[in-house]
Design an enzyme around this catalytic site. Structure first.
Site, PDB file in Angstrom:
ATOM      1  N   ARG A  35       0.745  -1.232  -0.051  1.00  0.00           N
ATOM      2  CA  ARG A  35      -0.046   0.160   0.194  1.00  0.00           C
ATOM      3  C   ARG A  35       0.550   1.039   0.409  1.00  0.00           C
ATOM      4  O   ARG A  35       0.382   2.183  -0.554  1.00  0.00           O
ATOM      5  CB  ARG A  35      -0.716  -0.039   1.422  1.00  0.00           C
ATOM      6  CG  ARG A  35      -2.157  -0.727   0.654  1.00  0.00           C
ATOM      7  CD  ARG A  35      -2.989  -0.941   1.849  1.00  0.00           C
ATOM      8  NE  ARG A  35      -4.426  -1.515   1.818  1.00  0.00           N
ATOM      9  CZ  ARG A  35      -4.912  -2.345   2.179  1.00  0.00           C
ATOM     10  NH1 ARG A  35      -5.216  -2.314   3.795  1.00  0.00           N
ATOM     11  NH2 ARG A  35      -6.121  -3.006   2.228  1.00  0.00           N
ATOM     12  N   LYS A 197     -20.149 -14.781   3.345  1.00  0.00           N
ATOM     13  CA  LYS A 197     -21.541 -14.609   3.620  1.00  0.00           C
ATOM     14  C   LYS A 197     -22.535 -14.587   2.743  1.00  0.00           C
ATOM     15  O   LYS A 197     -21.801 -13.596   1.628  1.00  0.00           O
ATOM     16  CB  LYS A 197     -21.573 -13.438   4.757  1.00  0.00           C
ATOM     17  CG  LYS A 197     -20.698 -13.842   6.445  1.00  0.00           C
ATOM     18  CD  LYS A 197     -21.501 -12.545   7.121  1.00  0.00           C
ATOM     19  CE  LYS A 197     -21.148 -13.319   8.279  1.00  0.00           C
ATOM     20  NZ  LYS A 197     -20.748 -11.804   9.101  1.00  0.00           N
ATOM     21  N   GLY A 350      -9.160  -9.526  -0.303  1.00  0.00           N
ATOM     22  CA  GLY A 350      -7.681  -9.808   0.367  1.00  0.00           C
ATOM     23  C   GLY A 350      -7.934 -10.909   0.130  1.00  0.00           C
ATOM     24  O   GLY A 350      -6.280 -11.688  -0.709  1.00  0.00           O
ATOM     25  N   GLY A 373     -13.796  -4.342  -0.109  1.00  0.00           N
ATOM     26  CA  GLY A 373     -14.951  -3.197  -0.229  1.00  0.00           C
ATOM     27  C   GLY A 373     -15.421  -2.682  -0.938  1.00  0.00           C
ATOM     28  O   GLY A 373     -16.837  -2.659  -1.567  1.00  0.00           O
TER      29      GLY A 373
HETATM   30  P1  AMP Z   1     -15.639 -13.051   2.607  1.00  0.00           P
HETATM   31  O1  AMP Z   1     -14.869 -12.097   3.705  1.00  0.00           O
HETATM   32  O2  AMP Z   1     -16.933 -13.575   2.576  1.00  0.00           O
HETATM   33  O3  AMP Z   1     -14.878 -13.174   1.633  1.00  0.00           O
HETATM   34  O4  AMP Z   1     -15.205 -14.747   2.873  1.00  0.00           O
HETATM   35  C1  AMP Z   1     -13.918 -15.202   3.302  1.00  0.00           C
HETATM   36  C2  AMP Z   1     -14.223 -16.288   4.171  1.00  0.00           C
HETATM   37  O5  AMP Z   1     -14.675 -17.367   3.869  1.00  0.00           O
HETATM   38  C3  AMP Z   1     -12.542 -17.218   4.236  1.00  0.00           C
HETATM   39  O6  AMP Z   1     -11.564 -16.703   5.197  1.00  0.00           O
HETATM   40  C4  AMP Z   1     -12.667 -18.855   3.800  1.00  0.00           C
HETATM   41  O7  AMP Z   1     -11.800 -19.365   5.045  1.00  0.00           O
HETATM   42  C5  AMP Z   1     -13.483 -18.637   3.885  1.00  0.00           C
HETATM   43  N1  AMP Z   1     -14.710 -19.415   3.979  1.00  0.00           N
HETATM   44  C6  AMP Z   1     -14.674 -19.974   1.812  1.00  0.00           C
HETATM   45  N2  AMP Z   1     -15.735 -20.597   1.781  1.00  0.00           N
HETATM   46  C7  AMP Z   1     -15.881 -21.335   2.986  1.00  0.00           C
HETATM   47  C8  AMP Z   1     -17.283 -22.688   3.673  1.00  0.00           C
HETATM   48  N3  AMP Z   1     -17.645 -23.320   2.896  1.00  0.00           N
HETATM   49  N4  AMP Z   1     -17.235 -22.981   4.760  1.00  0.00           N
HETATM   50  C9  AMP Z   1     -16.445 -22.041   5.779  1.00  0.00           C
HETATM   51  N5  AMP Z   1     -16.020 -21.039   5.555  1.00  0.00           N
HETATM   52  C10 AMP Z   1     -15.724 -20.617   4.384  1.00  0.00           C
END
Ligand code: AMP
Length: 394
Positions: A35, A197, A350, A373
């Site tokens: 950065r 999520k 990230g 984001g």
């Molecule tokens: P996000 O910040 O929503 O992009 O989520 C990223 C996180 O989602 C990472 O730390 C991954 O380990 C987690 N993740 C991805 N797939 C799965 C899954 N099937 N079960 C649990 N966590 C997950």
């Protein structure tokens, strides 16, 4: 959107908003200087054109009060080692001492203001605070793309108190790429969304349903969709309160003729930890004691084919728990597919970026966004609070 290169910078005092929110280890050492390096071209251009530069940034989440662990001191030191100019770290970002520093600032010297978030007014987008930041400033230059989705004082309110507000090189390059996929994406336009999520991705999904030709879903978020469709997903991560919305989104996509794909096979395990025993399944149910932790080989193959045939690809979020080797293949293979395809590819977030870096193929991506984001919000709303307030082109 005004570009700072079009301003006459000679002898002008410029407030440069950057994103020096760098990762620090427990001893306060910077562990990744990406950065800082990212804004060097903008800083060099300002100095070469004889502007007097005041830099403002946030670092971490100090909750509106001074926190020595989140001082920009290590950044000042690193910046000093990268640039020939003298870098002075101000004791604060507003106030008497800062005014004094400004009045004694030599033309070629750079003042780095202390963490903007030491003041609660920064996050409150407070006018009075912004007016103080803008004291004696002619032009405002925003090079903090990763913070442009925040309506904070140094991103939004400050622009009211300067003669012109413009984009630096980082913001300009990000916007150039994103505008290409927002305004006139070459088709087929494929979006790949993953991560934990659904809730984080709802606004972006809503927009992609209007814009993309197909949406490939992976990661834990797929299990909220599956559960909503009454499949048994064992102990997979599900957002129960988002099930109805997931069905609504699928219906909307169908009405628009946009294809939404969910994984057709899954890597499942009883435990989410390194060394866990895992297996691949091609049909539901996921047994009660198991969780879906990655997309399987069939899904990888199918998604890769789509990516190969696409003209535009946007990717945000991992396909599985990529941090653990056993569940990292889906994300790694999708990263490879995006990198080896001959498309306009934009990757944000990230996790997707670190997965890409692990493959060593990041140079093959058209654009890796500096803002996770911010890039999601930009795709969702087609602009950002920090972009809307920049001056018109001259
Ligand atoms: P996000 O910040 O929503 O992009 O989520 C990223 C996180 O989602 C990472 O730390 C991954 O380990 C987690 N993740 C991805 N797939 C799965 C899954 N099937 N079960 C649990 N966590 C997950």
């Amino acid at each position: 959107m005004l570009f700072f290169k079009d301003l006459d910078l000679h002898n002008k005092r410029v407030f440069l908003r950057v994103d020096f929110n760098v990762p620090l280890d427990e001893n306060g050492n910077i562990t990744d200087d990406t950065r800082i390096k990212a804004v060097l071209p903008t800083l060099n251009h300002l100095s070469n054109h004889k502007a007097q530069v005041i830099i403002g940034s946030h670092l971490g989440r100090p909750k509106g009060k001074k926190d020595s662990k989140l001082s920009l001191k290590p950044v000042a030191q690193m910046l000093s080692s990268m640039l020939p100019q003298k870098i002075t770290l101000a004791p604060d970002c507003i106030g008497k001492q800062v005014s004094q520093l400004k009045s004694h600032q030599k033309k070629q010297d750079i003042i780095l203001l202390e963490n903007l978030r030491f003041h609660p007014e920064e996050k409150q987008n407070d006018d009075e605070f912004a007016r103080e930041l803008a004291e004696d400033i002619d032009y405002y230059v925003n090079d903090a793309f990763a913070a442009c989705h925040r309506s904070h004082a140094s991103i939004v309110a400050i622009t009211q108190f300067v003669k012109k507000a413009a984009a630096g090189f980082v913001v300009r390059q990000e916007m150039d790429y994103f505008q290409r996929i927002i305004e006139a994406p070459q088709r087929p336009y494929i979006a790949i969304l993953g991560g934990a999520k659904v809730s984080d991705k709802i606004p972006v999904l809503k927009n992609l349903i209007k814009k993309a030709d197909a949406i490939l879903i992976g990661g834990a978020m797929s299990y909220t969709f599956f559960k909503a469709m009454k499949f048994e997903v064992g102990r997979s991560l599900v957002e129960e309160d988002k099930k109805d919305l997931s069905l609504e989104l699928l219906k909307k996509a169908e009405d628009k003729g946009v294809k939404v794909f969910l994984p057709s096979d899954h890597v499942i395990a009883k435990e989410m930890k390194p060394g866990a025993e895992y297996k691949n399944i091609t049909r539901f149910p996921i047994p009660n004691e198991y969780m879906g932790l990655d997309i399987g080989p069939e899904t990888i193959k199918k998604y890769s084919k789509f990516i190969n045939n696409a003209k535009t690809v946007f990717w945000n979020g991992p396909m599985g728990v990529f941090e653990i080797k056993e569940f990292s293949q889906g994300t790694a293979q999708i990263a490879k597919a995006v990198a080896s395809s001959d498309t306009l590819s934009i990757v944000g977030g990230g996790d997707s970026v670190s997965a890409l870096k692990k493959t060593g193929l990041e140079k093959k991506i058209s654009h890796i966004s500096t803002g996770g984001g911010a890039s999601l919000e930009l795709i969702a709303n087609e602009t950002l609070p920090g972009i809307k307030v920049l001056s018109e082109d001259i």
